[in-house]
Design a protein around this motif. Structure first.
Motif, PDB file in Angstrom:
ATOM      1  N   SER A   1       0.837  -1.210   0.000  1.00 57.14           N
ATOM      2  CA  SER A   1       0.000   0.000   0.000  1.00 57.14           C
ATOM      3  C   SER A   1       0.868   1.256   0.000  1.00 57.14           C
ATOM      4  O   SER A   1       0.537   2.254  -0.632  1.00 57.14           O
TER       5      SER A   1
ATOM      6  N   ILE B   1       2.396   5.821  -3.868  1.00 63.39           N
ATOM      7  CA  ILE B   1       3.349   6.644  -4.604  1.00 63.39           C
ATOM      8  C   ILE B   1       3.328   6.319  -6.098  1.00 63.39           C
ATOM      9  O   ILE B   1       3.355   7.213  -6.938  1.00 63.39           O
TER      10      ILE B   1
ATOM     11  N   ALA C   1       7.773   0.463  10.757  1.00 65.03           N
ATOM     12  CA  ALA C   1       8.250   1.715  10.179  1.00 65.03           C
ATOM     13  C   ALA C   1       9.508   1.480   9.352  1.00 65.03           C
ATOM     14  O   ALA C   1       9.712   2.131   8.325  1.00 65.03           O
ATOM     15  N   PHE C   2      10.310   0.544   9.806  1.00 61.56           N
ATOM     16  CA  PHE C   2      11.554   0.222   9.088  1.00 61.56           C
ATOM     17  C   PHE C   2      11.239  -0.268   7.673  1.00 61.56           C
ATOM     18  O   PHE C   2      11.804   0.214   6.683  1.00 61.56           O
TER      19      PHE C   2
ATOM     20  N   CYS D   1       8.408   0.104   6.035  1.00 51.04           N
ATOM     21  CA  CYS D   1       7.716   1.175   5.296  1.00 51.04           C
ATOM     22  C   CYS D   1       8.726   2.172   4.723  1.00 51.04           C
ATOM     23  O   CYS D   1       8.590   2.635   3.593  1.00 51.04           O
ATOM     24  N   ARG D   2       9.729   2.490   5.525  1.00 54.58           N
ATOM     25  CA  ARG D   2      10.715   3.473   5.084  1.00 54.58           C
ATOM     26  C   ARG D   2      11.489   2.966   3.864  1.00 54.58           C
ATOM     27  O   ARG D   2      11.729   3.710   2.908  1.00 54.58           O
TER      28      ARG D   2
ATOM     29  N   ARG E   1       9.222   2.990   0.880  1.00 50.19           N
ATOM     30  CA  ARG E   1       9.010   4.373   0.448  1.00 50.19           C
ATOM     31  C   ARG E   1      10.194   4.869  -0.376  1.00 50.19           C
ATOM     32  O   ARG E   1      10.030   5.457  -1.450  1.00 50.19           O
TER      33      ARG E   1
ATOM     34  N   ILE F   1      10.152   5.931  -4.263  1.00 50.45           N
ATOM     35  CA  ILE F   1      10.536   7.266  -4.757  1.00 50.45           C
ATOM     36  C   ILE F   1      11.534   7.127  -5.910  1.00 50.45           C
ATOM     37  O   ILE F   1      11.424   7.805  -6.934  1.00 50.45           O
ATOM     38  N   ASP F   2      12.493   6.227  -5.723  1.00 55.07           N
ATOM     39  CA  ASP F   2      13.480   6.019  -6.797  1.00 55.07           C
ATOM     40  C   ASP F   2      12.787   5.593  -8.084  1.00 55.07           C
ATOM     41  O   ASP F   2      13.086   6.090  -9.166  1.00 55.07           O
TER      42      ASP F   2
ATOM     43  N   TYR G   1       9.648   5.996  -8.871  1.00 52.65           N
ATOM     44  CA  TYR G   1       8.798   7.096  -9.353  1.00 52.65           C
ATOM     45  C   TYR G   1       9.646   8.102 -10.128  1.00 52.65           C
ATOM     46  O   TYR G   1       9.274   8.557 -11.209  1.00 52.65           O
TER      47      TYR G   1
ATOM     48  N   TYR H   1       2.195  13.305   3.799  1.00 52.03           N
ATOM     49  CA  TYR H   1       3.501  13.613   3.226  1.00 52.03           C
ATOM     50  C   TYR H   1       4.575  12.569   3.519  1.00 52.03           C
ATOM     51  O   TYR H   1       5.685  12.670   3.015  1.00 52.03           O
ATOM     52  N   TRP H   2       4.249  11.619   4.339  1.00 52.65           N
ATOM     53  CA  TRP H   2       5.189  10.505   4.488  1.00 52.65           C
ATOM     54  C   TRP H   2       4.618   9.280   3.778  1.00 52.65           C
ATOM     55  O   TRP H   2       5.263   8.680   2.944  1.00 52.65           O
ATOM     56  N   HIS H   3       3.384   8.926   4.122  1.00 52.75           N
ATOM     57  CA  HIS H   3       2.787   7.725   3.530  1.00 52.75           C
ATOM     58  C   HIS H   3       2.136   8.001   2.182  1.00 52.75           C
ATOM     59  O   HIS H   3       1.745   7.068   1.498  1.00 52.75           O
ATOM     60  N   ALA H   4       1.983   9.281   1.843  1.00 50.96           N
ATOM     61  CA  ALA H   4       1.379   9.657   0.558  1.00 50.96           C
ATOM     62  C   ALA H   4      -0.058   9.157   0.433  1.00 50.96           C
ATOM     63  O   ALA H   4      -0.505   8.814  -0.658  1.00 50.96           O
TER      64      ALA H   4
ATOM     65  N   PHE I   1      10.178  15.238  -0.722  1.00 50.61           N
ATOM     66  CA  PHE I   1       9.513  14.066  -0.138  1.00 50.61           C
ATOM     67  C   PHE I   1      10.525  13.232   0.648  1.00 50.61           C
ATOM     68  O   PHE I   1      10.229  12.731   1.736  1.00 50.61           O
TER      69      PHE I   1
ATOM     70  N   PHE J   1      11.301  15.060   3.950  1.00 52.94           N
ATOM     71  CA  PHE J   1      10.288  14.836   4.987  1.00 52.94           C
ATOM     72  C   PHE J   1      10.352  13.393   5.496  1.00 52.94           C
ATOM     73  O   PHE J   1       9.944  13.106   6.619  1.00 52.94           O
TER      74      PHE J   1
ATOM     75  N   ASP K   1      10.692   7.290  13.364  1.00 51.02           N
ATOM     76  CA  ASP K   1       9.831   6.131  13.163  1.00 51.02           C
ATOM     77  C   ASP K   1       8.526   6.212  13.949  1.00 51.02           C
ATOM     78  O   ASP K   1       7.495   5.728  13.510  1.00 51.02           O
TER      79      ASP K   1
ATOM     80  N   VAL L   1       6.063   7.950  11.984  1.00 51.39           N
ATOM     81  CA  VAL L   1       5.700   7.143  10.810  1.00 51.39           C
ATOM     82  C   VAL L   1       4.721   6.057  11.213  1.00 51.39           C
ATOM     83  O   VAL L   1       3.669   5.871  10.591  1.00 51.39           O
TER      84      VAL L   1
END
Lengths: 183, 517
Positions: free
Chosen positions: A31, A36, A68-69, A71-72, A75, A79-80, A82, A141-144, B7, B10, B15, B18
């Motif tokens: 998701s 993104i 979160a790890f 997800c980061r 993400r 982005i790369d 995208y 702005y983090w999870h879009a 992006f 930010f 964490d 997040v």
């Protein structure tokens, strides 16, 4: 399987780690990528790459927050991807709108060095917010997440979410400007 | 795509932030399930024979035990809009988990259906009574929680889901109501909209249900506002459900304290109000004196904006009445009453003076470009404007008037129903009001409190807010005035000023000539 057990599997170099990661967090990471990329195939590949990247990262890393790890990582990979896909023309979709909105309230990234206190200031700003506005800001702005998705989640109207985000961006802009950043 | 770098920037937040903002993957939209006592097991354990067999205490224990297992440990926070949504609290609940007390006039039902609550985004500023709202009010979280609780209680009570449907624009609601009425759509609809639009629809189009025809609505109960209900009852019926959330949303006159101080006018406005001297004449005098000071070169027209609310000072002019022949008349024609006409002329005169601003953007009190304008009391109470604002009630017509009257322009806190589904809508509206009866105190406290002020005038501001809150409230403004042409001239007096001011002057002159003033 608990997060700690998944991490232990990575540290033990047990390939079951990837299966368990995918079972526990595959849909979530998918998701994140979809928000993104808006493309299932691309999102799928990003999720697969997430496990590879995690495999290479653990050890030595032992994330305190595995969700979160993952997800980061997803993400960043998204982005790369995208960026690679949209080198020439803009897509004009919701994610692009979110990107553009961010430029209103953050300093030029080229001026932010690795040791810049900006990330800590962002955390400080987020800590100063009430829970729902904070989740809206990070969600967008983090999870879009799309505005409509946030509206649905928090029982708000899309218009209300949009207005709230605008206020938050203005507040963040003022917050950073007061601390010497040029926006 | 330089924006992606922002992006990424930010993305460097911690964490914990997040993780906190992750939403559940699939937002559950659960349909109402059968209540436990309606399941086969529930019927069994609640049957007289069963109870007789095992005894009341044992039966209750079994019911609770089985019930808990049947409801699948539903978690609070599983539903979007729930204040603890996503929090993972594991309180075990049945249905939505609210075992609401019985309403003396509404039976528990299981409609197994949905009620659509139509609204349009613009009215969100009036939320916290029926729609959750991220808000400037310090107690918004509490109010939202109470609101969501009473929505859930109502859903449980009737076996329905109340779905808020944003029509995005007011005309969307109007179109839909007409369409629903004509198509015979039997689904249930409540509508949250500007009172004037809905009231006029009810009156003119005949698409709305009169609450007078809905037996379960307990108008006399203290969670409704019977007096307000009376003021907006039309000849065709009563279309606006007037609840106790309306008073804190009254209009007031806001004035910029700093600008007023600079004008050096020796009148204590709050004292004028407290002494009962805040009248149309006094207001005009204050504005005239203020303009005389030529502060920053402002004229009287620059100092006061008589927007559409001001002619509401003619509240009794606009009071709806029933006529003997039953025709639809919403307001008294002021030309039939000299006293009213005199008042109306005063209001017009004040409006004329407010129409001298020439061009440019709409001046605002909060920007220090305007001395006075109308604002909602709840926004003034919350100090939503970032400057020190004074609060004044709408002026009396004359000194002899017994008290101040608080006016409402939109009355968007009302609920409305369409005819075919009156029963369910009526029950839902009644229950939403009934379950709100313990919330009014915190609602009033939240919207009547004064936050973030450090000018030392808080107590006086509060006293003014209290006067406005406790005054008689008037919803007559939501109806179209008989002299609509005058009203139209006042609707937006600061945009096309020269021409409109001339129009108003011309009409005022006609009135004066015709009636000898």
């Amino acid at each position: 399987v608990q997060d700690q057990q998944i991490i232990d599997l990575y540290w033990a170099r047990d390939e079951q780690a990837i299966a368990e990661s995918d079972r526990a967090y595959g849909a979530l990471c998918h998701s994140v990528a979809m928000n993104i990329l808006s493309d299932r195939m691309d999102a799928e590949e990003c999720v697969n790459d997430t496990w590879i990247r995690s495999w290479n990262a653990m050890p030595p890393e032992r994330p305190a927050n595995l969700r979160a790890f993952f997800c980061r990582i997803t993400r960043n990979l998204s982005i790369d991807r995208y960026r690679a896909r949209h080198k020439t023309k803009s897509r004009g979709d919701g994610f692009e709108v979110a990107l553009h909105e961010l430029t209103e309230c953050l300093p030029d990234p080229a001026t932010v060095q690795d040791n810049d206190p900006l990330p800590a200031l962002l955390d400080e700003f987020l800590d100063s917010l009430k829970p729902i506005p904070r989740k809206l800001l990070v969600g967008r702005y983090w999870h879009a997440y799309s505005v409509s998705r946030l509206a649905e989640a928090y029982g708000m109207t899309p218009n209300h979410v949009t207005v709230t985000l605008k206020r938050l961006r203005e507040a963040l802009r003022a917050y950073l400007t007061e601390r010497g950043y040029r926006l | 795509m330089k924006e992606t770098a922002y992006f990424e920037l930010f993305g460097r937040i911690s964490d914990r932030h997040v993780a906190e903002a992750i939403l559940p993957l699939a937002v559950p939209v659960p349909m109402p399930k059968k209540r436990f006592r309606e399941t086969p097991v529930g019927k069994l354990v609640s049957s007289p024979a069963f109870i007789a067999a095992v005894g009341a205490i044992a039966a209750a224990a079994i019911a609770v035990g089985i019930g808990l297992s049947l409801v699948e440990g539903k978690q609070r926070g599983d539903r979007p809009g729930d204040p603890s949504f996503g929090s993972g609290e594991t309180e075990t609940l049945g249905e939505w988990g609210y075992d609401a007390e019985e309403h003396p006039h509404v039976e528990r039902k299981n409609y197994d259906g949905e009620v659509e609550l139509y609204y349009f985004s613009e009215i969100m500023g009036g939320g916290l009574a029926y729609l959750p709202d991220e808000s400037i009010y310090a107690e918004a979280a509490t109010l939202n929680a109470e609101l969501i609780e009473r929505i859930h209680m109502t859903e449980d009570y009737l076996g329905i889901r109340i779905n808020a449907v944003d029509k995005m624009a007011e005309y969307g609601i109007i179109d839909d109501l007409v369409r629903i009425s004509r198509s015979g759509d039997t689904r249930s609809h409540l509508v949250l909209g500007w009172g004037n639009t809905i009231a006029n629809l009810g009156n003119r189009e005949g698409v709305m249900t009169s609450w007078s025809d809905v037996p379960c609505i307990q108008k006399e109960a203290d969670y409704w506002d019977g007096e307000l209900w009376e003021t907006c009852t039309q000849s065709r019926g009563s279309f606006i459900a007037c609840n106790r959330f309306i008073p804190p949303n009254a209009c007031a006159i806001a004035y910029n304290k700093e600008l007023y101080a600079k004008c050096e006018v020796q009148r204590d406005l709050y004292a004028l109000v407290e002494n009962g001297d805040w009248t149309l004449d006094t207001m005009m005098a204050v504005l005239t004196e203020t303009a005389g000071k030529k502060t920053k070169g402002l004229s009287i027209g620059d100092l006061y904006a008589a927007n559409s609310y001001l002619y509401a000072a003619g509240f009794s002019i606009l009071r709806p009445v029933n006529t003997s022949d039953g025709s639809s008349v919403e307001a008294v024609d002021p030309t039939e009453d000299e006293a009213m006409l005199a008042r109306y002329a005063k209001v017009l005169e004040l409006a004329v003076h407010s129409c001298t601003h020439k061009g440019g953007s709409h001046p605002k009190v909060e920007d220090g470009k305007l001395l006075m304008d109308t604002r909602r009391t709840r926004d003034l109470a919350a100090n939503a404007y970032g400057v020190s604002m004074g609060v004044l009630p709408m002026p009396k017509y004359e000194r002899a008037q017994s008290g101040y009257v608080s006016l409402h322009a939109g009355a968007y806190m009302g609920l409305f129903a369409q005819p075919d589904t009156v029963q369910m809508c009526g029950e839902a509206a009644e229950l939403l009001a009934y379950f709100s009866r313990d919330s009014h105190e915190s609602y009033d406290r939240a919207v009547m409190g004064v936050y973030g002020r450090d000018d030392g005038g808080v107590q006086k501001d509060l006293a003014m807010l209290r006067i406005i809150h406790d005054a008689d409230h008037e919803l007559g403004l939501i109806y179209p005035p008989m002299l609509a042409e005058f009203a139209n001239c006042l609707v937006d007096p600061v945009t096309d000023l020269g021409e409109e001011a001339e129009q108003i002057r011309y009409r005022l002159r006609l009135i004066k000539e015709e009636y000898g003033w």
